[in-house]
Design an enzyme around this catalytic site. Structure first.
Site, PDB file in Angstrom:
ATOM      1  N   ASN A  38       1.028  -1.240   0.073  1.00 32.56           N
ATOM      2  CA  ASN A  38       0.075   0.058   0.077  1.00 32.56           C
ATOM      3  C   ASN A  38       0.799   1.087   0.038  1.00 32.56           C
ATOM      4  O   ASN A  38       1.777   1.327   0.849  1.00 32.56           O
ATOM      5  CB  ASN A  38      -0.795  -0.023   1.245  1.00 32.56           C
ATOM      6  CG  ASN A  38      -2.093   0.973   1.235  1.00 32.56           C
ATOM      7  OD1 ASN A  38      -2.578   1.341   0.210  1.00 32.56           O
ATOM      8  ND2 ASN A  38      -2.816   0.738   2.199  1.00 32.56           N
ATOM      9  N   HIS A 123     -14.920  -4.954  11.224  1.00 32.39           N
ATOM     10  CA  HIS A 123     -14.752  -3.658  11.557  1.00 32.39           C
ATOM     11  C   HIS A 123     -15.842  -2.580  11.862  1.00 32.39           C
ATOM     12  O   HIS A 123     -16.475  -2.250  10.692  1.00 32.39           O
ATOM     13  CB  HIS A 123     -13.796  -2.751  10.614  1.00 32.39           C
ATOM     14  CG  HIS A 123     -12.251  -3.275  10.554  1.00 32.39           C
ATOM     15  ND1 HIS A 123     -11.347  -2.547   9.927  1.00 32.39           N
ATOM     16  CD2 HIS A 123     -11.420  -4.378  10.674  1.00 32.39           C
ATOM     17  CE1 HIS A 123     -10.147  -3.202   9.722  1.00 32.39           C
ATOM     18  NE2 HIS A 123     -10.315  -4.443  10.397  1.00 32.39           N
ATOM     19  N   ARG A 148     -13.816  -5.654  15.671  1.00 34.35           N
ATOM     20  CA  ARG A 148     -12.824  -4.701  16.083  1.00 34.35           C
ATOM     21  C   ARG A 148     -13.646  -3.262  16.263  1.00 34.35           C
ATOM     22  O   ARG A 148     -14.495  -2.807  15.091  1.00 34.35           O
ATOM     23  CB  ARG A 148     -11.890  -4.515  14.957  1.00 34.35           C
ATOM     24  CG  ARG A 148     -10.587  -3.566  15.372  1.00 34.35           C
ATOM     25  CD  ARG A 148      -9.780  -3.267  14.119  1.00 34.35           C
ATOM     26  NE  ARG A 148     -10.132  -1.940  13.487  1.00 34.35           N
ATOM     27  CZ  ARG A 148      -9.257  -1.523  12.516  1.00 34.35           C
ATOM     28  NH1 ARG A 148      -8.004  -1.856  12.472  1.00 34.35           N
ATOM     29  NH2 ARG A 148      -9.591  -0.270  11.796  1.00 34.35           N
ATOM     30  N   TYR A 160      -7.601   7.325  13.149  1.00 39.16           N
ATOM     31  CA  TYR A 160      -7.532   6.050  12.436  1.00 39.16           C
ATOM     32  C   TYR A 160      -8.461   5.019  12.617  1.00 39.16           C
ATOM     33  O   TYR A 160      -9.173   4.996  13.638  1.00 39.16           O
ATOM     34  CB  TYR A 160      -6.048   5.286  12.730  1.00 39.16           C
ATOM     35  CG  TYR A 160      -5.980   3.898  12.416  1.00 39.16           C
ATOM     36  CD1 TYR A 160      -5.784   3.766  11.117  1.00 39.16           C
ATOM     37  CD2 TYR A 160      -6.442   3.186  13.087  1.00 39.16           C
ATOM     38  CE1 TYR A 160      -5.836   2.416  10.669  1.00 39.16           C
ATOM     39  CE2 TYR A 160      -6.569   1.672  12.666  1.00 39.16           C
ATOM     40  CZ  TYR A 160      -6.104   1.370  11.429  1.00 39.16           C
ATOM     41  OH  TYR A 160      -6.571  -0.053  10.984  1.00 39.16           O
ATOM     42  N   ASP A 211      -7.391  -1.480  17.647  1.00 42.44           N
ATOM     43  CA  ASP A 211      -6.010  -1.145  16.887  1.00 42.44           C
ATOM     44  C   ASP A 211      -5.359   0.059  17.436  1.00 42.44           C
ATOM     45  O   ASP A 211      -6.280   1.016  17.291  1.00 42.44           O
ATOM     46  CB  ASP A 211      -6.257  -1.178  15.433  1.00 42.44           C
ATOM     47  CG  ASP A 211      -5.027  -1.540  14.609  1.00 42.44           C
ATOM     48  OD1 ASP A 211      -3.855  -1.116  15.353  1.00 42.44           O
ATOM     49  OD2 ASP A 211      -5.299  -1.879  13.432  1.00 42.44           O
ATOM     50  N   HIS A 213      -2.717   1.277  16.275  1.00 44.76           N
ATOM     51  CA  HIS A 213      -1.906   1.532  14.977  1.00 44.76           C
ATOM     52  C   HIS A 213      -0.609   2.416  15.307  1.00 44.76           C
ATOM     53  O   HIS A 213      -0.387   3.262  14.731  1.00 44.76           O
ATOM     54  CB  HIS A 213      -2.848   2.622  14.283  1.00 44.76           C
ATOM     55  CG  HIS A 213      -2.519   2.086  12.684  1.00 44.76           C
ATOM     56  ND1 HIS A 213      -1.941   2.954  11.946  1.00 44.76           N
ATOM     57  CD2 HIS A 213      -3.085   1.064  12.060  1.00 44.76           C
ATOM     58  CE1 HIS A 213      -2.187   2.337  10.720  1.00 44.76           C
ATOM     59  NE2 HIS A 213      -2.683   1.222  10.875  1.00 44.76           N
ATOM     60  N   GLU A 237      -4.230  -4.426  19.501  1.00 46.27           N
ATOM     61  CA  GLU A 237      -3.215  -4.396  18.345  1.00 46.27           C
ATOM     62  C   GLU A 237      -2.265  -3.176  18.105  1.00 46.27           C
ATOM     63  O   GLU A 237      -2.530  -2.284  18.474  1.00 46.27           O
ATOM     64  CB  GLU A 237      -4.079  -4.664  17.025  1.00 46.27           C
ATOM     65  CG  GLU A 237      -3.487  -4.555  15.737  1.00 46.27           C
ATOM     66  CD  GLU A 237      -4.287  -4.876  14.673  1.00 46.27           C
ATOM     67  OE1 GLU A 237      -5.413  -5.315  14.768  1.00 46.27           O
ATOM     68  OE2 GLU A 237      -3.822  -4.366  13.549  1.00 46.27           O
ATOM     69  N   GLU A 263       1.537  -6.676  11.497  1.00 45.20           N
ATOM     70  CA  GLU A 263       0.745  -6.637  10.079  1.00 45.20           C
ATOM     71  C   GLU A 263       1.949  -5.787   8.995  1.00 45.20           C
ATOM     72  O   GLU A 263       1.840  -6.327   7.854  1.00 45.20           O
ATOM     73  CB  GLU A 263      -0.489  -5.641  10.060  1.00 45.20           C
ATOM     74  CG  GLU A 263      -0.396  -4.302  10.425  1.00 45.20           C
ATOM     75  CD  GLU A 263      -1.538  -3.807  10.500  1.00 45.20           C
ATOM     76  OE1 GLU A 263      -2.530  -4.131  10.806  1.00 45.20           O
ATOM     77  OE2 GLU A 263      -1.770  -2.470  10.097  1.00 45.20           O
ATOM     78  N   ARG A 284       0.470 -11.163  13.828  1.00 49.62           N
ATOM     79  CA  ARG A 284      -0.344 -10.249  12.605  1.00 49.62           C
ATOM     80  C   ARG A 284       0.390 -10.408  11.066  1.00 49.62           C
ATOM     81  O   ARG A 284      -0.577  -9.962  10.189  1.00 49.62           O
ATOM     82  CB  ARG A 284      -0.744  -8.716  12.753  1.00 49.62           C
ATOM     83  CG  ARG A 284      -1.402  -8.441  14.097  1.00 49.62           C
ATOM     84  CD  ARG A 284      -3.001  -8.387  14.107  1.00 49.62           C
ATOM     85  NE  ARG A 284      -3.351  -7.344  13.312  1.00 49.62           N
ATOM     86  CZ  ARG A 284      -4.207  -7.492  12.324  1.00 49.62           C
ATOM     87  NH1 ARG A 284      -4.877  -8.695  12.065  1.00 49.62           N
ATOM     88  NH2 ARG A 284      -4.389  -6.431  11.340  1.00 49.62           N
ATOM     89  N   GLU A 340      -8.422 -11.483  10.253  1.00 49.81           N
ATOM     90  CA  GLU A 340      -9.018 -10.080   9.763  1.00 49.81           C
ATOM     91  C   GLU A 340      -9.774 -10.165   8.563  1.00 49.81           C
ATOM     92  O   GLU A 340      -9.241 -10.987   7.534  1.00 49.81           O
ATOM     93  CB  GLU A 340      -8.052  -8.870  10.005  1.00 49.81           C
ATOM     94  CG  GLU A 340      -8.922  -7.666   9.805  1.00 49.81           C
ATOM     95  CD  GLU A 340      -7.758  -6.440   9.605  1.00 49.81           C
ATOM     96  OE1 GLU A 340      -6.524  -6.846   9.356  1.00 49.81           O
ATOM     97  OE2 GLU A 340      -8.045  -5.222  10.019  1.00 49.81           O
ATOM     98  N   TRP A 403       1.981   7.197  11.964  1.00 50.59           N
ATOM     99  CA  TRP A 403       0.470   6.913  11.708  1.00 50.59           C
ATOM    100  C   TRP A 403       0.061   5.652  11.824  1.00 50.59           C
ATOM    101  O   TRP A 403       0.437   4.583  11.779  1.00 50.59           O
ATOM    102  CB  TRP A 403       0.319   7.224  10.038  1.00 50.59           C
ATOM    103  CG  TRP A 403      -1.224   7.329   9.927  1.00 50.59           C
ATOM    104  CD1 TRP A 403      -2.274   8.063  10.136  1.00 50.59           C
ATOM    105  CD2 TRP A 403      -1.897   6.090   9.070  1.00 50.59           C
ATOM    106  NE1 TRP A 403      -3.381   7.413   9.825  1.00 50.59           N
ATOM    107  CE2 TRP A 403      -3.076   6.340   9.071  1.00 50.59           C
ATOM    108  CE3 TRP A 403      -1.154   4.809   8.470  1.00 50.59           C
ATOM    109  CZ2 TRP A 403      -4.059   5.528   8.496  1.00 50.59           C
ATOM    110  CZ3 TRP A 403      -1.934   4.106   7.918  1.00 50.59           C
ATOM    111  CH2 TRP A 403      -3.486   4.149   7.806  1.00 50.59           C
TER     112      TRP A 403
HETATM  113  O1  EZ4 Z   1      -3.627   0.774   8.447  1.00 51.23           O
HETATM  114  O2  EZ4 Z   1      -3.919  -2.230   5.565  1.00 51.23           O
HETATM  115  O3  EZ4 Z   1      -5.463  -3.688  10.949  1.00 51.23           O
HETATM  116  N1  EZ4 Z   1      -5.606  -2.830  10.013  1.00 51.23           N
HETATM  117  C1  EZ4 Z   1      -4.843  -2.078   9.491  1.00 51.23           C
HETATM  118  C2  EZ4 Z   1      -4.941  -1.422   8.221  1.00 51.23           C
HETATM  119  C3  EZ4 Z   1      -3.609  -0.641   7.687  1.00 51.23           C
HETATM  120  C4  EZ4 Z   1      -3.641  -0.846   6.399  1.00 51.23           C
HETATM  121  C5  EZ4 Z   1      -2.208  -0.204   5.769  1.00 51.23           C
HETATM  122  O4  EZ4 Z   1      -2.317  -0.635   4.665  1.00 51.23           O
HETATM  123  O5  EZ4 Z   1      -4.136  -1.525  10.517  1.00 51.23           O
HETATM  124  O6  EZ4 Z   1      -6.030  -0.606   8.435  1.00 51.23           O
HETATM  125 CO    CO Z   2      -3.965  -2.933  12.236  1.00 51.92          CO
END
Ligand code: EZ4
Ligand code: CO
Length: 403
Positions: A38, A123, A148, A160, A211, A213, A237, A263, A284, A340, A403
């Site tokens: 991505n 989600h 989630r 986010y 999450d 993030h 997460e 991830e 992940r 997921e 981010w």
């Molecule tokens: O931000 O896949 O758990 N899922 C995530 C996603 C990631 C994107 C990044 O390419 O954290 O939303």
């Molecule tokens: Co994530």
């Protein structure tokens, strides 16, 4: 010998960008692999086209492990997300070919099914707690056993995981990176209230996840983990960025909230300490960004020895080819945790018709030989690549942040 005749890379953007590798053999059997990274898609396209495909032509498609080692060891510059995503695409396509040649769905070649289906989580998100809970109720009604929850942070213009289009969240939203604003104190004040309200409204008969993030420090994550303990999360997460794996020791010592991370991991070296020291509960890492089915199986076996289960990333930037590969993998390993599942748009599903399907909170890869995913190349050609970046984040005083 099943000789590789040719390979090509298809880039398409049915709402978001996907990079797909198609390997064709002399017998006419072909395999698909997902190479989508991505926001950095074309780097992987070049890695495949300019550096891997010339070495693939003429090789025996059946020799998956050997080809994996050839590219991993043979590049000299090992690892990293670009190279490992490209390698994953080759690996997925070769497994697809082998399973098609055998006339079996891939999970049969991986040892057969260990469970009836793959439990997935969806989600639910909203600007407010009420909105998020209303979304979660929809998932429950659809049969999801795990959800989630992400909610807007009061005082921040965007957060986010919170999207206007509830079904199809696409964070890569700009031809140049969108700049978001973040405040850790505001977030830490609001997150526990979401889960308190969610347990009240949804009860205890559903798994709840969250999450972070990568936005906290270990001590902040430890505090959040403690604050969330009464609500019994399935996992918390990406609580902190995981480059410094030892950071998880501190979180682990303070909270019984289960931890998931990885991830963005490219392979076992990003999580060796996390697994070995039993610092996490769910890994992940995916078949795509962690170097393919071949590599993720090894990591999963290692994780199994250390009480770590899998929790594969399954956001919409992973194409239906990855989703299918992940489902065959999930079905066949002993230490599966949770998968997921963010639904792809109808446009994406039309470009990648697939055999996997959802019922009763679970996905099943289906019984089609191989991965069970097709690529409609004529339709793919109608959606040209469109540059898109993930957002970046700044603190309220302008400091660049995660981010
Ligand atoms: O931000 O896949 O758990 N899922 C995530 C996603 C990631 C994107 C990044 O390419 O954290 O939303
Ligand atoms: Co994530």
């Amino acid at each position: 010998m099943l000789k590789i005749l040719d390979a090509k890379v298809v880039v398409t953007c049915p709402g978001r960008n996907f990079v797909t590798l198609k390997i064709t053999t002399e017998d006419g059997i072909y395999g698909l692999g997902d190479a989508t990274l991505n926001g950095r898609e074309l780097a992987v396209v070049s890695y495949l086209r300019d550096h891997m495909i010339p070495c693939l032509v003429g090789r025996d498609a059946h020799r998956i492990e050997d080809i994996w080692q050839f590219f991993y060891r043979g590049s000299y510059w090992r690892g990293g997300p670009v190279a490992m995503s490209a390698l994953a695409a080759v690996d997925m396509a070769l497994w697809d070919i082998k399973a098609k040649a055998a006339g079996l769905p891939l999970y049969q070649l991986l040892g057969g099914a260990c469970r009836e289906g793959v439990t997935v989580y969806g989600h639910a998100n909203g600007e407010t707690i009420e909105e998020t809970i209303a979304e979660a109720r929809k998932y429950k009604a659809l049969g999801y056993k795990a959800i989630r929850l992400q909610s807007g942070v009061p005082g921040l213009p965007s957060t986010y995981g919170v999207s206007k289009d509830k079904l199809f969240y696409e964070p890569a939203d700009g031809a140049l990176p969108t700049e978001n604003v973040w405040s850790t104190p505001k977030y830490l004040n609001s997150a526990p209230a979401l889960f308190a309200a969610a347990r009240e409204a949804l009860g205890w008969d559903v798994h709840l996840l969250h999450d972070v993030h990568h936005r906290l420090t270990p001590i902040e994550a430890a505090r959040l983990g403690k604050d969330l303990e009464p609500y019994r999360l399935f996992w918390l997460e990406d609580a902190v960025p995981a480059e410094n794996q030892a950071g998880f020791r501190l979180i682990r010592q303070h909270t019984t909230t289960p931890l998931a991370v990885g991830e963005i991991f490219s392979g076992v070296w990003d999580c060796k300490q996390l697994i070995e020291e039993q610092l996490i509960d769910y890994l992940r890492a995916t078949v795509l960004h962690a170097g393919g089915i071949t590599n993720l199986r090894k990591i999963a076996h290692f994780a199994d020895l250390n009480h770590v289960k899998t929790g594969c990333h399954g956001a919409t930037d992973l194409s239906p080819v990855t989703m299918a590969a992940a489902l065959h993998f999930d079905l066949s390993i002993s230490n599966f945790g949770l998968q997921e599942y963010m639904r792809h748009s109808p446009e994406t599903d039309a470009v990648f018709p697939h055999a996997y399907s959802f019922a009763d909170g679970m996905l099943h890869p289906g019984e089609a030989p191989g991965l069970g995913v097709e690529l409609d190349e004529a339709l793919a050609a109608k959606y040209p690549y469109k540059r898109a970046y993930l957002p970046v984040n700044r603190l309220e005083d302008g400091t660049m942040f995660h981010w």
